[in-house]
Design a protein around this motif. Structure first.
Motif, short mmCIF file in Angstrom:
data_model
loop_
_atom_site.label_atom_id
_atom_site.label_comp_id
_atom_site.label_asym_id
_atom_site.label_seq_id
_atom_site.Cartn_x
_atom_site.Cartn_y
_atom_site.Cartn_z
N GLU A 192 -5.85 3.67 10.63
CA GLU A 192 -7.27 4.02 10.56
C GLU A 192 -7.71 4.56 11.91
OE1 GLU A 192 -10.72 1.67 8.49
OE2 GLU A 192 -10.65 1.04 10.61
N ASP A 233 -13.29 5.07 3.12
CA ASP A 233 -13.93 4.00 2.36
C ASP A 233 -15.34 4.46 1.98
OD1 ASP A 233 -14.83 1.67 1.26
OD2 ASP A 233 -14.89 0.54 3.15
N ARG A 279 -2.07 7.86 5.73
CA ARG A 279 -0.82 7.18 5.38
C ARG A 279 0.15 8.18 4.75
NH1 ARG A 279 -4.42 4.89 1.40
NH2 ARG A 279 -3.81 5.46 -0.74
N THR A 323 3.63 2.33 8.59
CA THR A 323 3.41 1.19 7.69
C THR A 323 2.82 1.69 6.38
OG1 THR A 323 1.16 0.76 8.47
CG2 THR A 323 2.96 -0.31 9.67
N PRO A 324 3.01 0.96 5.28
CA PRO A 324 2.43 1.38 4.00
C PRO A 324 0.91 1.49 4.05
CG PRO A 324 4.08 -0.33 3.67
CD PRO A 324 3.84 -0.25 5.14
N GLU A 325 0.28 0.64 4.88
CA GLU A 325 -1.18 0.66 4.96
C GLU A 325 -1.69 1.88 5.72
OE1 GLU A 325 0.70 -1.86 6.16
OE2 GLU A 325 0.62 -3.09 4.35
N GLY A 326 -0.84 2.48 6.54
CA GLY A 326 -1.25 3.64 7.31
C GLY A 326 -2.02 3.26 8.56
N TYR A 375 3.20 9.93 11.05
CA TYR A 375 2.86 10.16 9.65
C TYR A 375 2.92 11.64 9.27
CZ TYR A 375 1.34 5.33 9.51
OH TYR A 375 1.33 3.95 9.55
N THR A 422 -8.54 6.89 7.08
CA THR A 422 -7.21 6.28 7.00
C THR A 422 -6.19 7.35 6.66
OG1 THR A 422 -8.07 4.12 6.33
CG2 THR A 422 -5.77 4.58 5.82
#
Length: 527
Positions: free
Chosen positions: A311, A401, A388, A306-309, A333, A386
């Motif tokens: 976590e 983050d 991605r 997914t684009p969000e990757g 990934y 994360t």
């Protein structure tokens, strides 16, 4: 060519194995295309050839040694014929006489007695102009097409093809492509020494084959594909070199210059398999096991990219050596390969754009190369990372983050002079988001390293490790219980283990009492 219909037995492709005729065809096919091919390309060509050969064999059996009747041919008494226009009926020529028709010129008339009922009929022979001289192929409607066969059986056929080629020394493979060994260009030790020098100057690599060819001085008058493949094979068979490219791309590296943590699994990542009864795991435990996503857990299905990757929560062994788990959620990934056990790729800091080398260690299921990044980001076991996909192939973005440094109460591991482990809730400086259950601050990595080294020499029983950690963790909780996630993170401070064996032990031993929501109380008196 006139052909009869083709209908193969139902298990024909399930029982497929490479035969001598197949090997001869593949050899000739690769000689003709003058380029190494993938097993998918080879099996597509071989299925076409198999269907052609089976069609010929069935035609020969159907004709039973008879010749196909064509009006332009001449025939003799006693000759067997198959008549296409009469559904391939078989018969024998019993008489031949001159024909008479002023419009047709000279020709003959043959009398044929059919085998099925003894009926006799006459046919023209020696007529150059006749519509039956070009009969259409007889079709039964059951003849399979190569595309249909591949759509249903390709994976199985590719597997059987590779098994057969691996057992045959006349064929060689590099980066998932095959070619006959006898057709390769000679690559000698001098060429390989030059390749080593080129890679050495490049810091070990990685370099593509074409870059090495510029320096190695192999003959350029030959087919370039064969020269490239020949050098690739010679490098693959020399222990000095490592092929580290992702699928579809060949890249070379000097093995002696690869990171130690790539060539040999770091001590904290080494798992000695523990036998346990998975039937003891409850549905709640199994759901948590999937969420924890340990690369050693018995799951293989991959999640979609997914684009969000994705976590993930850092576990101590990965944090300590600068690794990521090659778990089912993370695996899609990262680049993979047909054969290479180690793959070199680029990691990209999602915040700064900084690039640094990463390595996929496929067989041991981890990604290596993040230790410096972890330390610069001041991460700890339990930090959230994360992952991605990068903008370019072969790139993977890692991101945390980050936030303004603040002091939080964090579970902290302390190592005694005797190697004993205790925990305390202490104020610690935290710079990135973390999982509150699995976060453990490690103020003295060297002390834990000494514990790992000591236990590598003299193993501590797994059950004792779990009990010791449970005892210490419950001291920090007013209710005197510990969550499975907390225990899993703590055990992995000193003992590499997926969650399954820990959960099974909690479910099986009476001194672990489940108090709800995967919290357990440790009853030392029950031991």
């Amino acid at each position: 060519m006139v052909v009869a219909g083709l209908s193969l037995r139902e298990d024909y492709w399930e029982d497929f194995e490479l035969q001598e005729d197949d090997l001869e065809f593949l050899y000739a096919h690769l000689l003709e295309v003058e380029a190494p091919q993938t097993p998918q390309e080879l099996i597509a060509a071989l299925v076409e050839d198999r269907l052609r050969r089976e069609m010929q064999a069935i035609e020969e059996r159907r004709l039973a040694g008879a010749s196909v009747y064509l009006p332009r041919e001449l025939y003799e008494v006693g000759q067997k014929l198959a008549i296409p226009a009469l559904d391939w009926r078989l018969g024998e020529v019993v008489a031949v006489r001159p024909g008479y028709n002023p419009e047709l010129g000279d020709f003959s008339v043959i009398r044929v007695r059919f085998e099925d009922n003894g009926e006799e009929r006459e046919f023209a022979a020696g007529l150059s102009e006749h519509r039956l001289n070009d009969p259409e192929a007889i079709q039964t409607g059951d003849a399979p097409q190569a595309q249909e066969v591949l759509a249903r059986y390709q994976d199985l056929l590719v597997q059987r093809l590779e098994q057969g080629l691996e057992e045959n020394p006349d064929f060689v493979r590099i980066a998932g492509r095959w070619f006959p060994r006898a057709l390769l260009v000679d690559v000698n030790v001098g060429h390989l020494n030059l390749a080593e020098a080129v890679l050495d100057l490049a810091g070990g690599g990685p370099l593509p084959t074409d870059e090495l060819l510029k320096q190695v001085e192999l003959p350029t008058t030959e087919n370039l594909n064969l020269v490239r493949f020949s050098l690739d094979l010679a490098l693959q068979e020399d222990p000095r070199f490592d092929e580290v490219g992702p699928a579809g791309k060949v890249l070379w590296y000097l093995k002696r210059l690869e990171p130690e943590g790539v060539l040999e699994t770091p001590l904290p990542l080494r798992y000695h398999e523990i036998e346990y009864d998975r039937s003891l795991l409850t549905e709640e435990m199994l759901a948590l096991e999937r969420r924890l996503d340990d690369e050693l857990s018995p799951y293989s299905e991959s999640a979609p990219v997914t684009p969000e990757g994705v976590e993930i929560t850092l576990l101590y062994p990965h944090w300590r050596v600068g690794a990521l788990p090659l778990s089912p959620r993370l695996k899609p990934y990262f680049p993979t390969a047909y054969e290479a056990p180690r793959i070199r790729f680029e990691l990209v800091d999602g915040e700064t754009g900084e690039r640094f080398p990463g390595w996929v260690v496929r067989q041991e299921k981890y990604v290596f190369g993040l230790e410096k990044w972890y330390r610069e980001r001041e991460l700890m076991p339990g930090s959230l990372v994360t992952v991605r996909s990068g903008e370019n192939p072969g790139e993977v973005i890692v991101w945390v983050d980050t936030r303004r440094a603040r002091r939080d109460w964090v579970r902290t591991v302390l190592v005694g002079a005797d190697g004993g482990i205790v925990f305390a809730n202490l104020k610690q400086v935290v710079t990135a988001a973390y999982d509150e259950r699995m976060a453990i601050m490690v103020p003295d990595m060297q002390a834990l390293d000494a514990v790992w080294e000591a236990r590598a020499k003299k193993a501590v029983p797994f059950e004792r490790v779990v009990a010791d950690m449970a005892r210490e963790l419950t001291k920090l909780n007013p209710q005197n219980h510990v969550h499975v996630s907390e225990l899993y993170a703590a055990v992995n401070l000193v003992y590499r283990c997926p969650p399954g064996p820990i959960m099974a032990l909690l479910a099986e031993r009476p001194w672990f009492v489940h108090v709800g929501d995967l919290h357990f109380r440790f009853d030392d008196s029950a031991r």
